[in-house]
Scaffold this active site. Structure first.
Site, PDB file in Angstrom:
ATOM      1  N   HIS A 173       1.524   6.459   2.331  1.00 28.41           N
ATOM      2  CA  HIS A 173       0.391   6.404   3.247  1.00 28.41           C
ATOM      3  C   HIS A 173       0.166   5.009   3.821  1.00 28.41           C
ATOM      4  O   HIS A 173      -0.537   4.859   4.819  1.00 28.41           O
ATOM      5  CB  HIS A 173      -0.883   6.942   2.583  1.00 28.41           C
ATOM      6  CG  HIS A 173      -1.506   6.051   1.561  1.00 28.41           C
ATOM      7  ND1 HIS A 173      -1.270   6.180   0.208  1.00 28.41           N
ATOM      8  CD2 HIS A 173      -2.368   5.015   1.674  1.00 28.41           C
ATOM      9  CE1 HIS A 173      -1.966   5.276  -0.454  1.00 28.41           C
ATOM     10  NE2 HIS A 173      -2.647   4.550   0.415  1.00 28.41           N
ATOM     11  N   ASP A 211       3.896  10.431  -2.309  1.00 27.94           N
ATOM     12  CA  ASP A 211       3.256   9.236  -1.770  1.00 27.94           C
ATOM     13  C   ASP A 211       4.051   7.972  -2.074  1.00 27.94           C
ATOM     14  O   ASP A 211       3.504   6.950  -2.503  1.00 27.94           O
ATOM     15  CB  ASP A 211       1.823   9.100  -2.290  1.00 27.94           C
ATOM     16  CG  ASP A 211       0.994   8.122  -1.447  1.00 27.94           C
ATOM     17  OD1 ASP A 211       1.368   7.886  -0.298  1.00 27.94           O
ATOM     18  OD2 ASP A 211      -0.004   7.603  -1.973  1.00 27.94           O
ATOM     19  N   GLY A 285      -6.529  -1.819   0.090  1.00 27.35           N
ATOM     20  CA  GLY A 285      -5.559  -2.891   0.237  1.00 27.35           C
ATOM     21  C   GLY A 285      -4.630  -2.993  -0.959  1.00 27.35           C
ATOM     22  O   GLY A 285      -3.543  -3.572  -0.872  1.00 27.35           O
ATOM     23  N   ASN A 286      -5.039  -2.408  -2.100  1.00 29.62           N
ATOM     24  CA  ASN A 286      -4.199  -2.413  -3.302  1.00 29.62           C
ATOM     25  C   ASN A 286      -3.107  -1.345  -3.268  1.00 29.62           C
ATOM     26  O   ASN A 286      -2.211  -1.353  -4.126  1.00 29.62           O
ATOM     27  CB  ASN A 286      -5.037  -2.201  -4.565  1.00 29.62           C
ATOM     28  CG  ASN A 286      -5.678  -3.466  -5.081  1.00 29.62           C
ATOM     29  OD1 ASN A 286      -6.897  -3.579  -5.149  1.00 29.62           O
ATOM     30  ND2 ASN A 286      -4.857  -4.447  -5.430  1.00 29.62           N
ATOM     31  N   SER A 287      -3.175  -0.412  -2.332  1.00 28.75           N
ATOM     32  CA  SER A 287      -2.156   0.635  -2.263  1.00 28.75           C
ATOM     33  C   SER A 287      -0.759   0.039  -2.197  1.00 28.75           C
ATOM     34  O   SER A 287      -0.473  -0.820  -1.361  1.00 28.75           O
ATOM     35  CB  SER A 287      -2.368   1.511  -1.018  1.00 28.75           C
ATOM     36  OG  SER A 287      -3.320   2.499  -1.241  1.00 28.75           O
ATOM     37  N   GLY A 343      10.635  25.046   7.083  1.00 29.68           N
ATOM     38  CA  GLY A 343      10.687  24.833   8.522  1.00 29.68           C
ATOM     39  C   GLY A 343       9.555  25.510   9.265  1.00 29.68           C
ATOM     40  O   GLY A 343       9.794  26.235  10.247  1.00 29.68           O
TER      41      GLY A 343
END
Length: 433
Positions: A173, A211, A285-287, A343
């Site tokens: 993300h 993720d 911001g720590n992601s 699909g």
């Protein structure tokens, strides 16, 4: 049968609040449990993917959480403990929460046994391997009164250098709009190193389901972090989080705490993740930053926190033993090999939507990918998938659960509702690249 419905109808009938920013981008979903009897207030819970938003719209995004029973119990007990008590003079004062970690932090979090480091030593060892990542997404605004105007929206996160030649682990993300399949070819990635150098980065591969993503910068002799074994982690072990809360202004911030729990099952969107829980402070911001053990080894990738007023210390990280095999494949192939792909683009038909539009509960097929497995099987736009591999399909989560039990090349039966009749088809999963 009426199949003419739009996203506005769909969202307005959901049990969730869909919030959008002023650019029309998806911002957050807030779970709204029904109001309980006895006049208790509705509680708002959200699982925040911790990406720092530099401008007005949320590039990183916020997703809702569907907690496990164990996590529900913990959150409820914390909320109960935080209820204010009436003081002797008739006023009210908040109850001070005291935990076992208060005493630990008041003394010394880390022992100095063989191979064990102090917080300062961990910061010196791992800090040089933690970078800042900025994703810049171009926007074009159209106006009936002015010519089109271009602007750029930025979001910032963190990353971990894991090879000396510039490969970096982060959350999907954090860099999702640099993924070519998301159609943002002009999205720029910039990496900020602790030694003040900057470098343009290339998107190598990403796995939205877990993720995770890998990007690369063209620099050598970089300080690669030591990756640890997350299976050795125990509840109560000390933990250090290193990253860039609120962006590069607070780059390289170090927070510490303990491992609060293991194997937390949290649902983000249509995906269910098994995460490490920690009370080390994790903020936007720590992601993509590092959760580190007492040996200075990265045992988790910081990803999310529980955002509830009055609740702190509920941060989550992807275990390194989960991330490492995925990251290795992303680095080598650009995708995770063997993942099955149907699909289709689809939306859930809930019980309420079913009543409104005279459709069966299931997954409504809004688009069929040309040349994909669904098209080859005969699935059509407007079908409602109600069964896959003998499993009843009532949600995207049900669909993903079936896919996780299979690999590319497997053939299963599929039942769709078409014009009020059920049609049984055979579908062979293609590979999701």
């Amino acid at each position: 049968m009426n199949n003419n419905f739009n996203n506005d109808d769909w969202n307005s009938q959901s049990q969730y609040n869909f919030n959008y920013d002023n650019q029309g981008y998806y911002k957050e979903i807030v779970v709204q449990p029904r109001k309980k009897r006895g006049g208790r207030f509705i509680t708002y819970l959200s699982l925040v993917l911790v990406t720092s938003l530099v401008t007005s719209f949320a590039v990183g995004g916020v997703m809702y959480s569907n907690f496990s029973r164990q996590l529900d119990s913990q959150v409820n007990s914390l909320k109960q403990a935080a209820v204010t008590q009436t003081s002797s003079d008739g006023g009210s004062s908040p109850t001070k929460l005291s935990t076992a970690t208060d005493n630990v932090k008041a003394t010394n979090l880390f022992s100095t046994g063989t191979g064990e480091l102090t917080v300062a030593q961990i910061a010196k060892k791992v800090g040089p391997s933690i970078v800042g990542i900025k994703m810049s997404v171009p926007n074009t605004r159209q106006s009936p009164f002015y010519s089109s105007r271009s602007s750029t929206s930025d979001s910032e996160g963190s990353g971990i250098i894991f090879t000396e030649d510039g490969y970096i682990i982060t959350n999907y993300h954090v860099v999702q709009y640099a993924d070519p399949k998301n159609g943002a070819a002009n999205t720029a990635l910039t990496v900020y190193l602790p030694d003040k150098r900057e470098a343009k980065a290339k998107f190598i591969g990403g796995d939205s389901e877990n993720d995770l993503a890998v990007i690369k910068i063209d620099l050598t002799n970089l300080p690669a972090a030591e990756l640890g074994d997350s299976s050795e982690v125990e509840v109560g072990d000390p933990a250090v989080a290193i990253g860039n809360p609120l962006g590069m202004e607070f780059a390289g911030s170090v927070t510490y705490g303990v491992i609060s729990a293991l194997n937390r099952q949290l649902k983000t969107g249509d995906n269910s993740l098994t995460l490490i829980q920690t009370d080390a402070a994790i903020n936007p911001g720590n992601s993509g930053g590092a959760l580190v053990n007492k040996k200075g080894q990265v045992i988790g990738i910081n990803s999310a926190k529980i955002s509830v007023e009055g609740i702190e210390g509920l941060g989550f990280a992807i275990p390194m033993n989960t991330a490492k095999p995925i990251v290795d494949q992303l680095k080598t192939y650009g995708y995770v090999k063997g993942k099955p792909l149907i699909g289709i683009s689809a939306q859930e038909v809930t019980a309420e939507i079913s009543r409104m539009y005279d459709l069966p509960v299931g997954v409504y097929i809004s688009e069929v990918t040309q040349g994909g497995a669904a098209e080859a099987a005969g699935i059509q736009k407007g079908d409602v998938l109600v069964k896959l591999d003998v499993s009843k399909i009532e949600s995207m989560a049900d669909l993903d659960a079936v896919k996780k039990n299979h690999k590319a090349g497997d053939t299963v039966s599929a039942v769709v509702s078409r014009d009020g009749k059920e049609v049984t088809l055979s579908i062979t999963f293609s590979e999701d690249k």
